[in-house]
Design a protein around this motif. Structure first.
Motif, PDB file in Angstrom:
ATOM      1  N   THR A   1      -8.626  -1.112   0.860  1.00 29.49           N
ATOM      2  CA  THR A   1      -9.040   0.174   0.676  1.00 29.49           C
ATOM      3  C   THR A   1      -8.043   1.269   1.202  1.00 29.49           C
ATOM      4  O   THR A   1      -7.462   2.055   0.852  1.00 29.49           O
TER       5      THR A   1
ATOM      6  N   ARG B   1      -8.360  -6.356  -2.916  1.00 28.02           N
ATOM      7  CA  ARG B   1      -8.039  -4.990  -2.695  1.00 28.02           C
ATOM      8  C   ARG B   1      -8.359  -4.350  -1.255  1.00 28.02           C
ATOM      9  O   ARG B   1      -9.420  -4.684  -0.603  1.00 28.02           O
TER      10      ARG B   1
ATOM     11  N   GLY C   1      -4.743   2.007   0.038  1.00 31.16           N
ATOM     12  CA  GLY C   1      -4.458   0.904  -0.926  1.00 31.16           C
ATOM     13  C   GLY C   1      -3.676  -0.254  -0.505  1.00 31.16           C
ATOM     14  O   GLY C   1      -3.184  -0.025   0.620  1.00 31.16           O
TER      15      GLY C   1
ATOM     16  N   GLY D   1       0.727  -1.298   0.041  1.00 37.58           N
ATOM     17  CA  GLY D   1       0.032  -0.038  -0.025  1.00 37.58           C
ATOM     18  C   GLY D   1       0.993   1.090   0.135  1.00 37.58           C
ATOM     19  O   GLY D   1       1.869   1.211  -0.041  1.00 37.58           O
TER      20      GLY D   1
END
Lengths: 477, 95
Positions: free
Chosen positions: A119, A117, A102, A68
């Motif tokens: 967030t 994924r 991410g 991320g």
């Protein structure tokens, strides 16, 4: 009609710091009520929060592990709501700019790997605990947990079945333990999960109205709660109704979810940046330092264990899922100079069941990897049999000394004296004539019984393979 | 958009403030004034300006992860209306 469910998970990962996120009070579990709640934690007027460096480092480590983005600047916000387990009237959390944005985790599904994924992941403080029983109609409040650092990990609604939800959770659980940022203890609430669940006709692009499921703090309950909720929502829609957006509580005893009315109307948190806390800055240099100290991640560990050692796929998976267990395994293999498969059997068998029995973690094992390696060495060089090894293991577990001392002091060395074994075999052949006849008649299985009798007569100290051979030889002549 | 009576009642309820019927017009006017001021700020062009989260140009100070607080429960609970077995007692929150 065929339905599809859509699941997103919010996981509260309790960070394994010694002190709270914004105060110097201890985070140790199980202390007397309110003895670890200082002025900051109970929200006394005039106090100021001061951020724990370790919690920041842990969040950054997590962000790097899921690939991320670590925000160089992130902001703490006040999430306002009134509840007695949060005496300030707000929770310090992150809203517009979280520390991690991410990222993803890959999970295994029956149809192959899938990427889920993530967030965001943000830092926040935990609330206290409300105890609703036995206080003459009042509620008891323990604020020891208030201010414990949490990393809330929010996934995208990418999960498509209860099984995928569990696979994702297990993956995340393994990751945070490998990163040593969370102890993963679900009973003590160190790893808690809320699930956002909705259903839609298969093929439909638009998401259905979701319900948020709370209180699902075991892998099994997550699966059952989501199954129940999917059925409930499909039932509501097929009966012509519509799903209401709401929070629902899972009841594991009755195996159902029920609406949590009452907390609904106050869902206006009026977030704003906390004036007590300037922005959190993580410089590129600091991030590089964190990156250079990253441990081996679970996927890489699995690949390496599977290729470097002779392990079954199941054993490699079990070991890679717990980095402490994997470390123990590798140290034992080193001590025994090989024998990885045998060592894995011991660790996942006798050692794991002994640890479970006494609720110990692998790092608390009274048997060290070196001891286990030495024990394996003594099986390998035929000093003791596998059966006697179990007895020695029991003594090691109870702290009765080192492997060789135990073997010597208790006279457990395998009998290699052929005459002694031969005599024991002769005695057994004389004592069990009908079994001997059965073996002679070709009932091979009965040999096992005779071997067992010889082992018994020699207190397990004969080499079972040698005994087996000797019986065969004697009976075939 | 001017603040309605409902807005005042709602915000008061969220903030757990007791506002009487008679006080509502006064709060309406006060909140309207605040929003007018914010509306003026909206007129400035801020396209190229990075939003700030804190009025001072400083970053968060971090402390080492050490337990520095002693147990002061007895002292803190002296001013609590009701305690039992070390717990703070409050009106029942969930039926």
């Amino acid at each position: 009609m065929e339905w599809e469910c859509v699941i997103g998970l919010e996981v509260h990962v309790q960070l394994k710091t010694k002190s709270k996120i914004f105060s110097g009070a201890s985070t140790a579990f199980g202390a007397d009520a309110n003895t670890q709640a200082c002025g900051v934690d109970i929200g006394l007027p005039g106090v100021l929060p001061v951020m724990n460096r370790e919690a920041v480092l842990m969040a950054a480590r997590f962000g790097l592990a899921i690939d991320g983005a670590i925000n160089e600047l992130s902001v703490f916000a006040r999430k306002n709501y009134f509840y007695p387990d949060l005496p300030k009237g707000y929770q310090i959390s992150q809203f517009e700019i979280p520390v991690v944005e991410g990222g993803q985790l890959e999970i295994e599904t029956p149809n192959g790997p899938r990427t889920i994924r993530i967030t965001r992941a943000h830092l926040e403080e935990d609330a206290g605990k409300s105890l609703h029983e036995d206080f003459h109609g009042l509620t008891g409040i323990d604020l020891n947990r208030a201010g414990t650092p949490l990393l809330e990990v929010v996934s995208e609604p990418d999960l498509r079945s209860p099984e995928e939800a569990v696979a994702y959770l297990k993956k995340l659980h393994t990751l945070v333990r490998t990163l040593k940022i969370c102890d993963g203890n679900m009973q003590e609430g160190s790893f808690r999960c809320d699930a956002n669940v909705s259903v839609r006709p298969k093929g439909e692009a638009q998401l259905g109205t979701r319900a948020e499921l709370k209180n699902i703090n075991s892998f099994r309950f997550v699966e059952r709660a989501i199954y129940f909720e999917i059925d409930r929502q499909i039932g509501v829609i097929e009966d012509g109704g519509s799903v209401v957006q709401e929070t629902r509580l899972y009841d594991p005893d009755k195996d159902l979810t029920r609406s949590m009315r009452g907390k609904e109307e106050a869902h206006d948190y009026r977030y704003f940046p906390d004036p007590d806390l300037p922005p959190l800055v993580i410089t590129k240099k600091e991030l590089d330092a964190i990156r250079s100290e990253m441990p081996e991640l679970p996927d890489a560990k699995l690949t390496r264990l599977a290729s470097s050692y002779e392990l079954s796929n199941d054993d490699a998976t079990l070991l890679a899922a717990d980095s402490d267990l994997a470390d123990f395994f590798e140290a034992a293999v080193k001590a025994a100079n090989g024998e990885s498969r045998l060592i894995a059997n011991w660790i996942l068998g006798d050692l794991s069941s002994a640890l479970n029995r006494e609720s110990l973690s692998i790092s608390e094992s009274p048997v060290s990897p070196e001891m286990l390696g030495q024990l394996i060495n003594r099986i390998k060089d035929n000093t003791i049999s596998g059966k006697i090894a179990k007895q020695v293991f029991g003594d090691l577990w109870h702290g009765k000394g080192q492997v060789d001392d135990i073997i010597r002091d208790q006279g457990l060395t395998q009998i290699t004296d052929t005459d002694a074994i031969s005599k024991a075999v002769d005695d057994v052949i004389t004592a069990f004539p009908s079994q001997v006849d059965q073996v002679r008649a070709g009932e091979e299985k009965v040999i096992g019984f005779l071997v067992g009798q010889v082992m018994k007569a020699t207190s397990g100290k004969a080499n079972p393979q040698a005994v087996n051979n000797l019986i065969k030889t004697k009976l075939s002549s | 958009m001017p603040i309605s009576e409902n807005d005042v009642t709602r915000v008061a309820r969220l903030a757990r403030l007791r506002v009487t019927e008679a006080e509502i017009p006064q709060y309406q006017a006060g909140l309207d004034g605040i929003l007018d001021l914010v509306a003026q700020l909206h007129e400035s062009v801020t396209d190229d300006i990075e939003p700030m989260a804190h009025p001072q140009d400083i970053s968060l100070r971090l402390r080492e992860d050490q337990v520095t607080e002693d147990d002061e429960r007895d002292l803190f609970q002296e001013c609590a209306p009701a305690v039992e077995n070390g717990l703070y007692l409050v009106p029942r929150v969930i039926e």
